[in-house]
Design an enzyme around this catalytic site. Structure first.
Site, PDB file in Angstrom:
ATOM      1  N   GLU A  29       0.888  -1.166   0.000  1.00 53.86           N
ATOM      2  CA  GLU A  29       0.000   0.000   0.000  1.00 53.86           C
ATOM      3  C   GLU A  29       0.924   1.215   0.000  1.00 53.86           C
ATOM      4  O   GLU A  29       1.827   1.294   0.847  1.00 53.86           O
ATOM      5  CB  GLU A  29      -0.873   0.000   1.258  1.00 53.86           C
ATOM      6  CG  GLU A  29      -1.853   1.155   1.258  1.00 53.86           C
ATOM      7  CD  GLU A  29      -2.730   1.223   2.505  1.00 53.86           C
ATOM      8  OE1 GLU A  29      -2.478   0.486   3.476  1.00 53.86           O
ATOM      9  OE2 GLU A  29      -3.660   2.050   2.497  1.00 53.86           O
ATOM     10  N   ARG A 243       5.935 -12.966   9.853  1.00 49.23           N
ATOM     11  CA  ARG A 243       6.231 -11.560   9.785  1.00 49.23           C
ATOM     12  C   ARG A 243       7.572 -11.328  10.471  1.00 49.23           C
ATOM     13  O   ARG A 243       7.905 -12.013  11.435  1.00 49.23           O
ATOM     14  CB  ARG A 243       5.136 -10.818  10.548  1.00 49.23           C
ATOM     15  CG  ARG A 243       4.967  -9.404  10.157  1.00 49.23           C
ATOM     16  CD  ARG A 243       3.843  -8.751  10.942  1.00 49.23           C
ATOM     17  NE  ARG A 243       4.045  -7.314  10.843  1.00 49.23           N
ATOM     18  CZ  ARG A 243       3.627  -6.585   9.820  1.00 49.23           C
ATOM     19  NH1 ARG A 243       2.932  -7.133   8.859  1.00 49.23           N
ATOM     20  NH2 ARG A 243       3.884  -5.289   9.780  1.00 49.23           N
ATOM     21  N   LYS A 253       4.514   0.442   8.535  1.00 50.26           N
ATOM     22  CA  LYS A 253       4.426   1.761   7.909  1.00 50.26           C
ATOM     23  C   LYS A 253       3.527   2.678   8.717  1.00 50.26           C
ATOM     24  O   LYS A 253       3.818   3.845   8.891  1.00 50.26           O
ATOM     25  CB  LYS A 253       3.850   1.622   6.495  1.00 50.26           C
ATOM     26  CG  LYS A 253       4.824   0.993   5.522  1.00 50.26           C
ATOM     27  CD  LYS A 253       4.378   1.269   4.091  1.00 50.26           C
ATOM     28  CE  LYS A 253       3.836   0.049   3.379  1.00 50.26           C
ATOM     29  NZ  LYS A 253       2.435  -0.243   3.531  1.00 50.26           N
TER      30      LYS A 253
HETATM   31  P1  ATP Z   1       1.407  -1.324   7.481  1.00 47.83           P
HETATM   32  O1  ATP Z   1       2.616  -1.390   8.342  1.00 47.83           O
HETATM   33  O2  ATP Z   1       1.115   0.043   7.023  1.00 47.83           O
HETATM   34  O3  ATP Z   1       0.270  -2.143   7.978  1.00 47.83           O
HETATM   35  P2  ATP Z   1       2.462  -3.330   5.949  1.00 47.83           P
HETATM   36  O4  ATP Z   1       3.756  -3.279   6.679  1.00 47.83           O
HETATM   37  O5  ATP Z   1       1.515  -4.461   6.190  1.00 47.83           O
HETATM   38  O6  ATP Z   1       1.760  -1.995   6.133  1.00 47.83           O
HETATM   39  P3  ATP Z   1       1.977  -3.580   3.149  1.00 47.83           P
HETATM   40  O7  ATP Z   1       2.203  -2.505   2.184  1.00 47.83           O
HETATM   41  O8  ATP Z   1       0.582  -3.942   3.491  1.00 47.83           O
HETATM   42  O9  ATP Z   1       2.782  -3.198   4.431  1.00 47.83           O
HETATM   43  O10 ATP Z   1       2.793  -4.872   2.792  1.00 47.83           O
HETATM   44  C1  ATP Z   1       3.250  -5.268   1.532  1.00 47.83           C
HETATM   45  C2  ATP Z   1       3.666  -6.720   1.635  1.00 47.83           C
HETATM   46  O11 ATP Z   1       4.750  -6.843   2.545  1.00 47.83           O
HETATM   47  C3  ATP Z   1       2.559  -7.591   2.166  1.00 47.83           C
HETATM   48  O12 ATP Z   1       2.532  -8.784   1.442  1.00 47.83           O
HETATM   49  C4  ATP Z   1       2.931  -7.833   3.603  1.00 47.83           C
HETATM   50  O13 ATP Z   1       2.447  -9.071   4.044  1.00 47.83           O
HETATM   51  C5  ATP Z   1       4.444  -7.786   3.555  1.00 47.83           C
HETATM   52  N1  ATP Z   1       4.988  -7.334   4.835  1.00 47.83           N
HETATM   53  C6  ATP Z   1       4.753  -6.158   5.436  1.00 47.83           C
HETATM   54  N2  ATP Z   1       5.385  -6.073   6.619  1.00 47.83           N
HETATM   55  C7  ATP Z   1       6.067  -7.236   6.762  1.00 47.83           C
HETATM   56  C8  ATP Z   1       6.931  -7.758   7.773  1.00 47.83           C
HETATM   57  N3  ATP Z   1       7.217  -7.058   8.880  1.00 47.83           N
HETATM   58  N4  ATP Z   1       7.467  -8.980   7.592  1.00 47.83           N
HETATM   59  C9  ATP Z   1       7.190  -9.687   6.486  1.00 47.83           C
HETATM   60  N5  ATP Z   1       6.391  -9.250   5.494  1.00 47.83           N
HETATM   61  C10 ATP Z   1       5.827  -8.050   5.615  1.00 47.83           C
END
Ligand code: ATP
Ligand code: MG
Length: 511
Positions: A29, A243, A253
């Site tokens: 996003e 994660r 984010k």
């Molecule tokens: P926010 O922190 O704003 O909720 P987000 O970190 O989930 O956002 P996205 O833009 O929704 O970020 O994520 C893009 C991709 O990266 C998604 O497939 C998400 O699952 C993955 N992702 C995000 N954060 C992590 C993390 N800490 N570890 C592993 N994968 C991640």
């Protein structure tokens, strides 16, 4: 490379999925900068794409006009390029708003979706199909206020799974969208938009972090409702992986944006963050970070990484590549009584494996050492310069305190004397110094962990920059290189302005 994800994919191939139809996507996003967690997700997706020789889309999930920003889109593209990952193409969910709307209408017609009206804190579910279609069209055309109508999927309000309790598909948001401008007043929710975009893009395996596992039944429910054997032979399959969380800083984010809103940080490149941009600005090599992520590996359980692990990893990579410099953070002046006034002694330093191989620095009668390397009393447990202790000045003489002049208990002058014939076992330590007369002005950005250990309490004033003295060999160093300040740590030389050399500390860790 085999792991639980490749096992699933290989099994799908065994069951008839053509290898040609394997396709992935990375779906950020554009509401902030990418961080270490995303590097894990990128690494997993791009490694799989390579293994199966598959296409991979960079898909911007621009469904919420309140969150998205063109500068985030541009930054994400730049970051992915910097990491060296090559996607097939860029897509945007906003390009699918028409078809998502059409599918939503079909669900209304099949009685699988309905409008809910919210009025005076009361909720009314609209039953009649014609009324639903009429209200949905009015929602789309901006006839209603935000929060007055929503479209819900009709699944099961008694389900133990929160996401199956008639989840919201559309809500009214009266905000101009970055790309679709004023065309829409309703926007699809993440769950409604995400899986359908996978379907539209013919993604075979939709990888996401573990928090989405409870969304999976909804993901499948939506896909099954729109799935049409005649148009698309594959149903995308959601697969979750763990994660990545890291101590003392934040991988979200949204939470990073909160730090900015509350002015704890000024920008998303802040060196205390683990954003890709902050790594780049600290001189980290993309290869190192990707390898670090590779070593962590795949799993379903959450990775809680201690930030020290990353720091030690980076340190190991750079320690033999970073030439040493002498820098004084907290200067205190010494006068050497048996060194001639107005004289310079040039010290040749063999720079070992570094470029340039040799350098010279001037020794003079007055020099700076660090306040922390000095005590005006005798302390046998203090292994630096204190009364009666011999210390070696790095690359130079052995000295001892000769006299300390104090006025009202304040130190006014420190005299030291050079001794040339002291046995090594009498020398307490080697300390750094620079000439008072010939030195280089440098500015260094120092920082500490932004969160205390448990990521609960913010370490507010953990960033500052100071002007200090460095040795004159700094005048010949190369921009965008990493240097080791003797006994202080590792620093990245990122800017020169008005004859001041700017360095940024590489990590929190001290040497
Ligand atoms: P926010 O922190 O704003 O909720 P987000 O970190 O989930 O956002 P996205 O833009 O929704 O970020 O994520 C893009 C991709 O990266 C998604 O497939 C998400 O699952 C993955 N992702 C995000 N954060 C992590 C993390 N800490 N570890 C592993 N994968 C991640
Ligand atoms: Mg998210």
């Amino acid at each position: 490379m085999n792991n639980f994800i490749t096992n699933i994919i290989d099994n799908d191939i065994k069951n008839g999925l053509s290898i040609k139809n394997i396709k992935f996507r990375f779906p950020p996003e554009p509401n902030g900068f990418l961080h270490l967690g995303h590097i894990k997700s990128l690494y997993i997706n791009f490694t799989l794409a390579k293994k199966y020789n598959a296409k991979i889309n960079l898909r911007f999930e621009d469904t919420n006009p309140n969150n998205i920003n063109i500068k985030y889109i541009n930054q994400i593209i730049k970051n992915i390029k910097w990491l060296g990952f090559k996607y097939t193409k860029i897509t945007y969910i906003s390009n699918y708003f028409n078809i998502l709307y059409k599918w939503a209408k079909q669900l209304i017609i099949k009685k699988k979706a309905y409008i809910q009206k919210i009025y005076n804190n009361k909720i009314y579910n609209i039953k009649n199909i014609e009324n639903n279609l009429f209200l949905f069209k009015n929602m789309k055309n901006g006839k209603y206020k935000e929060n007055s109508y929503i479209l819900r999927a009709k699944i099961n309000n008694n389900s133990p799974n929160f996401y199956l309790k008639d989840p919201i598909m559309y809500r009214i948001i009266n905000k101009k969208h970055l790309f679709t401008k004023d065309k829409w007043c309703i926007y699809p929710t993440y769950d409604w938009a995400h899986g359908q975009s996978d379907y539209i893009e013919k993604i075979s395996h939709s990888l996401c972090s573990i928090e989405f596992q409870h969304h999976k039944p909804l993901y499948d429910w939506y896909i099954n409702k729109i799935y049409n054997k005649n148009f698309n032979i594959i149903k995308p399959k959601q697969i979750e992986f763990s994660r990545l969380n890291i101590s003392n800083t934040i991988t979200s984010k949204r939470q990073i944006n909160i730090l900015k809103k509350t002015k704890i940080i000024n920008n998303l490149c802040d060196p205390r963050l683990c954003t890709i941009t902050s790594f780049k600005k600290k001189g980290y090599d993309a290869k190192y970070i990707i390898n670090f992520i590779k070593n962590i590996g795949y799993s379903k359980r959450n990775n809680n990484i201690n930030i020290k692990k990353l720091e030690l990893y980076i340190k190991k990579k750079i320690i033999n590549k970073s030439p040493k410099l002498l820098v004084i953070l907290n200067p205190i002046k010494l006068t050497i009584i048996n060194f001639p006034k107005n004289s310079i002694e040039w010290i040749y330093i063999n720079n070992k494996n570094y470029y340039p191989k040799y350098k010279i620095i001037p020794f003079t009668k007055t020099i700076y050492i660090d306040k922390n390397d000095f005590k005006d009393i005798y302390d046998k447990n203090f292994f630096r310069l204190s009364l009666n202790n011999y210390v070696r000045l790095k690359y130079s003489y052995i000295i001892k305190i000769f006299k300390i002049v104090k006025i009202n208990n304040n130190i006014k002058k420190i005299y030291c004397k050079i001794y040339n014939t002291i046995k090594n076992n009498k020398i307490k330590s080697t300390i750094q110094w620079v000439s008072v007369k010939y030195n280089t002005k440098i500015n260094i950005t120092l920082y500490n962990y932004i969160y205390f250990k448990n990521n609960n309490i913010i370490n507010k004033n953990s960033l500052n920059s100071i002007n200090v003295y460095g040795d004159i060999s700094i005048n010949n160093i190369n921009l965008y290189n990493i240097y080791q300040f003797h006994r202080i740590g590792f620093f990245y030389f990122f800017k020169k302005k008005n004859n001041i050399f700017y360095f940024k500390k590489l990590f929190f860790l001290n040497p």
